[in-house]
Every structure is written in C-alpha cells, then in structure tokens.
Design a protein around this motif. Structure first.
Motif, PDB file in Angstrom:
ATOM      1  N   THR A 195       0.831  -1.207   0.000  1.00 51.70           N
ATOM      2  CA  THR A 195       0.000   0.000   0.000  1.00 51.70           C
ATOM      3  C   THR A 195       0.863   1.254   0.000  1.00 51.70           C
ATOM      4  O   THR A 195       0.567   2.236  -0.701  1.00 51.70           O
ATOM      5  CB  THR A 195      -0.920  -0.013   1.229  1.00 51.70           C
ATOM      6  OG1 THR A 195      -1.714  -1.199   1.219  1.00 51.70           O
ATOM      7  CG2 THR A 195      -1.833   1.207   1.226  1.00 51.70           C
ATOM      8  N   ARG A 196       1.937   1.226   0.766  1.00 56.06           N
ATOM      9  CA  ARG A 196       2.830   2.378   0.805  1.00 56.06           C
ATOM     10  C   ARG A 196       3.486   2.612  -0.559  1.00 56.06           C
ATOM     11  O   ARG A 196       3.627   3.752  -1.011  1.00 56.06           O
ATOM     12  CB  ARG A 196       3.908   2.185   1.870  1.00 56.06           C
ATOM     13  CG  ARG A 196       3.392   2.261   3.299  1.00 56.06           C
ATOM     14  CD  ARG A 196       4.485   1.874   4.292  1.00 56.06           C
ATOM     15  NE  ARG A 196       4.003   1.924   5.657  1.00 56.06           N
ATOM     16  CZ  ARG A 196       4.038   2.999   6.425  1.00 56.06           C
ATOM     17  NH1 ARG A 196       4.554   4.120   5.953  1.00 56.06           N
ATOM     18  NH2 ARG A 196       3.572   2.973   7.650  1.00 56.06           N
ATOM     19  N   MET A 197       3.906   1.538  -1.207  1.00 54.02           N
ATOM     20  CA  MET A 197       4.547   1.679  -2.511  1.00 54.02           C
ATOM     21  C   MET A 197       3.572   2.238  -3.543  1.00 54.02           C
ATOM     22  O   MET A 197       3.930   3.092  -4.360  1.00 54.02           O
ATOM     23  CB  MET A 197       5.091   0.323  -2.966  1.00 54.02           C
ATOM     24  CG  MET A 197       6.238  -0.202  -2.105  1.00 54.02           C
ATOM     25  SD  MET A 197       6.818  -1.840  -2.603  1.00 54.02           S
ATOM     26  CE  MET A 197       7.487  -1.455  -4.220  1.00 54.02           C
ATOM     27  N   VAL A 198       2.334   1.765  -3.511  1.00 49.95           N
ATOM     28  CA  VAL A 198       1.324   2.301  -4.424  1.00 49.95           C
ATOM     29  C   VAL A 198       1.072   3.777  -4.136  1.00 49.95           C
ATOM     30  O   VAL A 198       0.950   4.594  -5.066  1.00 49.95           O
ATOM     31  CB  VAL A 198       0.013   1.503  -4.296  1.00 49.95           C
ATOM     32  CG1 VAL A 198      -1.113   2.181  -5.067  1.00 49.95           C
ATOM     33  CG2 VAL A 198       0.213   0.086  -4.801  1.00 49.95           C
ATOM     34  N   GLY A 199       1.015   4.143  -2.874  1.00 53.19           N
ATOM     35  CA  GLY A 199       0.813   5.542  -2.516  1.00 53.19           C
ATOM     36  C   GLY A 199       1.941   6.429  -2.984  1.00 53.19           C
ATOM     37  O   GLY A 199       1.714   7.528  -3.516  1.00 53.19           O
ATOM     38  N   VAL A 200       3.176   5.964  -2.778  1.00 50.65           N
ATOM     39  CA  VAL A 200       4.331   6.745  -3.228  1.00 50.65           C
ATOM     40  C   VAL A 200       4.323   6.892  -4.742  1.00 50.65           C
ATOM     41  O   VAL A 200       4.593   7.970  -5.290  1.00 50.65           O
ATOM     42  CB  VAL A 200       5.636   6.080  -2.749  1.00 50.65           C
ATOM     43  CG1 VAL A 200       6.846   6.753  -3.394  1.00 50.65           C
ATOM     44  CG2 VAL A 200       5.745   6.155  -1.236  1.00 50.65           C
ATOM     45  N   ALA A 201       3.984   5.809  -5.445  1.00 50.70           N
ATOM     46  CA  ALA A 201       3.934   5.879  -6.906  1.00 50.70           C
ATOM     47  C   ALA A 201       2.857   6.850  -7.379  1.00 50.70           C
ATOM     48  O   ALA A 201       3.064   7.608  -8.340  1.00 50.70           O
ATOM     49  CB  ALA A 201       3.678   4.481  -7.474  1.00 50.70           C
ATOM     50  N   ALA A 202       1.708   6.827  -6.708  1.00 50.62           N
ATOM     51  CA  ALA A 202       0.628   7.740  -7.100  1.00 50.62           C
ATOM     52  C   ALA A 202       1.026   9.196  -6.897  1.00 50.62           C
ATOM     53  O   ALA A 202       0.653  10.075  -7.692  1.00 50.62           O
ATOM     54  CB  ALA A 202      -0.626   7.412  -6.300  1.00 50.62           C
ATOM     55  N   LEU A 203       1.782   9.469  -5.841  1.00 47.13           N
ATOM     56  CA  LEU A 203       2.210  10.841  -5.590  1.00 47.13           C
ATOM     57  C   LEU A 203       3.340  11.258  -6.519  1.00 47.13           C
ATOM     58  O   LEU A 203       3.431  12.425  -6.920  1.00 47.13           O
ATOM     59  CB  LEU A 203       2.663  10.981  -4.131  1.00 47.13           C
ATOM     60  CG  LEU A 203       1.577  10.848  -3.059  1.00 47.13           C
ATOM     61  CD1 LEU A 203       2.208  10.872  -1.672  1.00 47.13           C
ATOM     62  CD2 LEU A 203       0.558  11.972  -3.195  1.00 47.13           C
ATOM     63  N   ALA A 204       4.195  10.300  -6.881  1.00 46.04           N
ATOM     64  CA  ALA A 204       5.352  10.642  -7.702  1.00 46.04           C
ATOM     65  C   ALA A 204       5.018  10.751  -9.183  1.00 46.04           C
ATOM     66  O   ALA A 204       5.715  11.436  -9.933  1.00 46.04           O
ATOM     67  CB  ALA A 204       6.455   9.607  -7.499  1.00 46.04           C
ATOM     68  N   ALA A 205       3.951  10.079  -9.613  1.00 43.11           N
ATOM     69  CA  ALA A 205       3.632  10.058 -11.048  1.00 43.11           C
ATOM     70  C   ALA A 205       3.426  11.448 -11.638  1.00 43.11           C
ATOM     71  O   ALA A 205       3.998  11.777 -12.690  1.00 43.11           O
ATOM     72  CB  ALA A 205       2.413   9.170 -11.282  1.00 43.11           C
ATOM     73  N   PRO A 206       2.609  12.320 -11.028  1.00 42.84           N
ATOM     74  CA  PRO A 206       2.431  13.657 -11.621  1.00 42.84           C
ATOM     75  C   PRO A 206       3.738  14.452 -11.699  1.00 42.84           C
ATOM     76  O   PRO A 206       3.969  15.176 -12.674  1.00 42.84           O
ATOM     77  CB  PRO A 206       1.427  14.328 -10.673  1.00 42.84           C
ATOM     78  CG  PRO A 206       0.736  13.213  -9.989  1.00 42.84           C
ATOM     79  CD  PRO A 206       1.742  12.131  -9.863  1.00 42.84           C
ATOM     80  N   VAL A 207       4.579  14.297 -10.693  1.00 41.33           N
ATOM     81  CA  VAL A 207       5.850  15.018 -10.700  1.00 41.33           C
ATOM     82  C   VAL A 207       6.740  14.508 -11.825  1.00 41.33           C
ATOM     83  O   VAL A 207       7.366  15.282 -12.561  1.00 41.33           O
ATOM     84  CB  VAL A 207       6.561  14.863  -9.339  1.00 41.33           C
ATOM     85  CG1 VAL A 207       7.908  15.570  -9.358  1.00 41.33           C
ATOM     86  CG2 VAL A 207       5.687  15.405  -8.221  1.00 41.33           C
ATOM     87  N   PHE A 208       6.768  13.176 -11.988  1.00 42.31           N
ATOM     88  CA  PHE A 208       7.590  12.585 -13.050  1.00 42.31           C
ATOM     89  C   PHE A 208       7.106  13.030 -14.429  1.00 42.31           C
ATOM     90  O   PHE A 208       7.909  13.391 -15.303  1.00 42.31           O
ATOM     91  CB  PHE A 208       7.542  11.066 -12.933  1.00 42.31           C
ATOM     92  CG  PHE A 208       8.289  10.351 -14.019  1.00 42.31           C
ATOM     93  CD1 PHE A 208       9.674  10.252 -13.984  1.00 42.31           C
ATOM     94  CD2 PHE A 208       7.603   9.792 -15.091  1.00 42.31           C
ATOM     95  CE1 PHE A 208      10.359   9.599 -14.997  1.00 42.31           C
ATOM     96  CE2 PHE A 208       8.283   9.142 -16.104  1.00 42.31           C
ATOM     97  CZ  PHE A 208       9.669   9.042 -16.050  1.00 42.31           C
TER      98      PHE A 208
END
Length: 535
Positions: free
Chosen positions: A407-420
C-alpha cells in the motif's frame, strides 16, 4: 492471579471479609452491623475508591471523589483503633504547576460550596459550568482530586493521615504477575489500539518524560506508608509523590519505540493492519492524520462490512480511540517535575528484607523489558488472548506487513507520477541560431510584442512552454505566465533580471524571445505578414 497465594498461604484469604457499600450514599451505604464491625475492629484504612475516568461528568466526580472522601473521614473519626488512614490521590492533582512538591496546595475553589451545589443543581447546569469551574486543569478527575486533598486537610487533621500520589499507573512490573493489568485505562487502551493496527497517529511530544509507574510500586508504597504512619505518627500531614521521572525517567518516544517493537514480536490476534504508531507534535497536522488514517479507513471498512452483510464496528472503535487519545493528550504534550524526597526518605528507613518484600524503588527497572511484559500482559489479561495463539498471530501479522508495504509503494507511486510526468513532458527547445546568457542592466529601449501565432505565420519553428516565458516590464517572480512575450528590440540585449536593455548592437536589428536563462536570437529578416521588415 491469586493461584500462587491459594497454594502457598490459603489461610490469608480467610482474613478477607467483604461487605456491601457505596461511597455515593450517606454513611457509605454500609449497614449498621457492618459499620459496628468496622468501628470496633479496623485499624488501617486505604481509601482508593474513586472514579478515575478523565472525562467523567463533574457532578458525578464530585459525588465520588470529594463527597465520598468526606463520608469516609466521618466514619474514620468513629474508629477506636485507627492508626493509619492512607488516601490515594494523583500526582496530577496540581498539574497546573510545572513543579509539584510533596505538599498540599491551595484548592482551585472551595469544595464545600461545590458540595452544596450537588444537592440542588441539575446535571445539565453542572455540565454547562464545568469548563469555567475546572479552569486550567485538563479534566474533572484532576480537579476533584485536588479538592479532595484540601477537604482532608480540613476534615482529617486529627487523624493519622497520609497521602500517596501515583503518576500514570501502568501494568505490574513484578507483582502479582509481570505485565498484569485488568483495565483499558491510561496507556493500556493505547497499546490495544496500536497493537491491533488501528491507532496510527497520536498528538504527543516524544522528547518529554512519560511518568509511567508500574501498579505494584504504589501498592507497596501504600503498605509501607501505612506501617510508617502507625509506627511513627507525626503531627503534620505527609505526602508521597509516587513517580518514576525522578529516579528512572523514560521519554514518550522511547515508550513508543519499545512498545512497537514488543507488539510486532508478540502480535495480537486478528490485527486489522500492521502496527505502526507515529507521534505528531503539531495538533493541526495530527488532526489531518487522524482523519486520513483513522476515520477514513474506519468508514471504508464499515461500508465493506455492510456490503458483506456483517456488523459494522470500526467507526465505533475509532470513536473510542479518539476519546482515549483526547483524554491523554494533555499528559503527552506537557511535562512536570515531581519531587519525591519523602519517598526516598521512607525507602532508606526499611531493612534489606523489607526492601525486597515491599519494593517501591525503580533503580532496577529496565524499560524495554517492562514494555515487553506490558504488551504481553495486555494481550493475555485484557484481550483474553492465550499465548498459545502467538504463532498464528505472527503469521497473520506477516501478511499485514506485506499488505502495508504494498500500500505504501502504491501511494508513493501515485504521488510521484504527476511530478515525473511534469518533469519529462516538456517539448524540445526551438532551433537556436545564436544565443547568449542575459546579463547586466542598462537603459530602456522600445519594445513590441508578437503572439505565438505571429511567429508561426512568419515561418519560425517555435515550441516553448508558456509557463517558462518571462513577463516584460516586471522583476522576475515565481508567478504563472498565461501568454508568450516575444520581444522585438531596436538593437539591444534584454536583461530579464531588471527588465531593461543594455549593450546596443551596432547594425542589424534582431527580434528576440526571452526564455529562462537564455536569450534566443532569431536571424533577420523577420517579418510579420502584412507589415514591413524592421517593425
């Protein structure tokens, strides 16, 4: 709990004679026959009857903690053989002070006037007046305990009285069993919430001293204080602050660290999520964290339970956790210095054998080991979970660990995607014929502007992000720009630092476009359709 006593000294239990009573009733609700027995035979009284609920209604708290104490003193005055009256108070009855000595302080208000109000004022009016009455104290418990101490000074001056003030009472250290606890009061409720994975955040300052005291320490101190009072009666009232912060201090951050480690090694049954409690110092941030980590999951899980035809319980549990955390918040965000000179003096008067039998010294207390016992005791004695269930509980906890990690990894990915995407989606810069860094300041020249479409109409291949264009005539600031600002100069170099021109060029006039950190020079001739060259 009493199995060892039954097997070794069964005759001791026969000394216990239970009677009926109620401290909220006149005469303590004791029958005439039982009262006669007490008056004739009892010589030592331990007064521990009280409501310990922090959020108790003030009227009920006054009836139990203040008026009940008054009724007990009235009975003690009639006891012919009384040699010691030991009153159990709390170290936090004077929590409006940063330093608390072993003495009775002036009361926050006259307890006798409040006792009079109990007889005729209704509950709603009492509840309405409560915030004004308790003032700077955090709850009705500490407030009424302070009133009770003052009442004892007034009512029991001629009695062999002693007051013992424990701090935050926690599970047993050694007696009757390591880790023994039988209620959810104080830190125990937090251990259950964190151990089940439901308590994720707490408003607490981890660097402050957490003045926990194992329950067997004040019990032994009560017994020794009664003995000393009976054997060495003094004319003045003696107060004992039964605390850990002076002798064996531990901080909230350490309690959390030791507790989380113990809860992960000794998992509770059916945890709903992987235990991971964090302290938040700022109340606003903690409120946001509670909404996201407590209330939102609780409502989602209850919704899923309803869809599955099961009984929803998580919101109700979240409400209980919220109340428990709110009651302790004052004590997890403040710190006190309690003196305990009287306790140390009393300890020094005991023989080596008595120190071993009635230990109330904390010098040998090891907090990591104690928290291990505390968490195990909470699992066994409060949650009624046998230690034989530990293997299956640990297996389930491992599954929760991987779910939490995923769950943490999915959350981090969701937050990082727009920045990337924002960093990688810029189109390439236009072909640059000539370029130079923009530097210096100078005189102002004439300026004209062209739209992006103008550049396209002129045959220029231009593809520049609008957000990177610098506005003309103002100093640079990180503000959004809604239009392109291409510039035509009459032979100068534009300074974006000062929005001015400098270093005039001696011949051909060249149109320029200002972009971050670069000055793009487009070759002449540059002509907008329908207009002469050299605009």
């Amino acid at each position: 709990m009493f199995d060892h006593l039954r097997s070794t000294s069964p005759e001791v239990l026969r000394k216990l004679v239970p009677i009926q009573g109620d401290i909220m009733l006149p005469g303590l609700g004791v029958s005439t026959e039982d009262a006669a027995t007490i008056i004739a035979r009892v010589s030592v009284v331990f007064h521990a009857a009280a409501t310990v609920k922090f959020d108790e209604a003030l009227k009920l708290s006054l009836q139990m903690n203040v008026l009940g104490t008054k009724r007990l003193v009235e009975l003690c005055h009639r006891m012919d053989k009384l040699v010691a009256l030991v009153h159990v108070s709390t170290a936090y009855c004077n929590c409006d002070r940063g330093e608390v000595k072993e003495e009775v302080y002036p009361p926050p208000t006259d307890p006798y006037k409040l006792i009079q109000l109990v007889d005729w004022m209704d509950d709603d009016t009492f509840n309405h007046l409560t915030p004004k009455l308790i003032g700077s104290r955090p709850n009705t418990y500490t407030y009424t305990k302070a009133l009770a101490e003052h009442l004892l000074v007034q009512e029991a001056a001629s009695l062999p009285l002693v007051i013992v003030r424990p701090s935050i009472v926690a599970a047993a250290w050694r007696e009757p069993l390591p880790g023994w606890v039988d209620n959810l009061n104080g830190p125990t409720g937090l251990i259950v919430g964190a151990g089940k994975g439901m308590l994720r955040t707490l408003h607490c300052r981890g660097e402050l001293v957490a003045d926990l005291i194992p329950v067997d320490i004040p019990i032994n101190l009560l017994i020794v204080a009664a003995w000393h009072t009976a054997m060495h009666r003094k004319n003045e009232l003696v107060v004992y602050n039964c605390v850990s912060g002076m002798e064996r201090p531990v901080r909230w951050g350490e309690i959390n660290e030791h507790g989380m480690s113990a809860l992960r090694r000794n998992a509770m049954n059916d945890v709903v999520w992987y235990p991971n409690l964090h302290f938040t110092q700022h109340k606003t941030l903690n409120t946001i964290a509670v909404l996201l980590q407590h209330w939102l999951p609780a409502y989602l899980m209850d919704a899923a339970a309803r869809l599955a035809g099961k009984r929803p319980i998580m919101v109700r549990i979240a409400q209980k956790l919220d109340r428990a955390a709110s009651c302790l918040e004052y004590f997890t965000t403040h710190e006190w210095r309690f003196s305990n000179d009287n306790v140390q003096s009393l300890w020094s008067q005991l023989s080596f054998q008595d120190q071993h039998t009635f230990n109330f010294a904390l010098s040998a207390l090891h907090w990591p080991t104690y928290m291990e016992q505390y968490c195990l005791g909470t699992k066994r004695y409060v949650m009624k979970e046998e230690l034989a269930t530990l293997p299956s509980a640990r297996k389930h906890l491992t599954k929760m660990f991987w779910m939490d990690l995923a769950t943490r990894m999915v959350g981090v990915a969701a937050l990082a995607a727009p920045v990337f995407l924002a960093l990688t989606s810029h189109p390439p810069s236009p072909d640059v014929v000539g370029s130079t860094d923009v530097e210096g300041t100078g005189g102002v020249g004439s300026v004209a502007s062209l739209s992006p479409q103008d550049l396209v109409d002129c045959g220029c291949s231009v593809s520049i992000d609008q957000a990177n264009i610098i506005p003309v005539g103002v100093t640079l600031q990180p503000a959004p720009v809604t239009s392109w600002i291409p510039l035509l100069t009459d032979g100068g170099v534009f300074s974006k630092a000062a929005a001015a021109y400098t270093k005039p060029l001696p011949a051909a006039q060249q149109p320029v476009i200002v972009v971050p950190r670069r000055l793009l020079l487009l070759p002449p001739p540059f002509k907008k359709p329908g207009q002469p060259t050299g605009l």
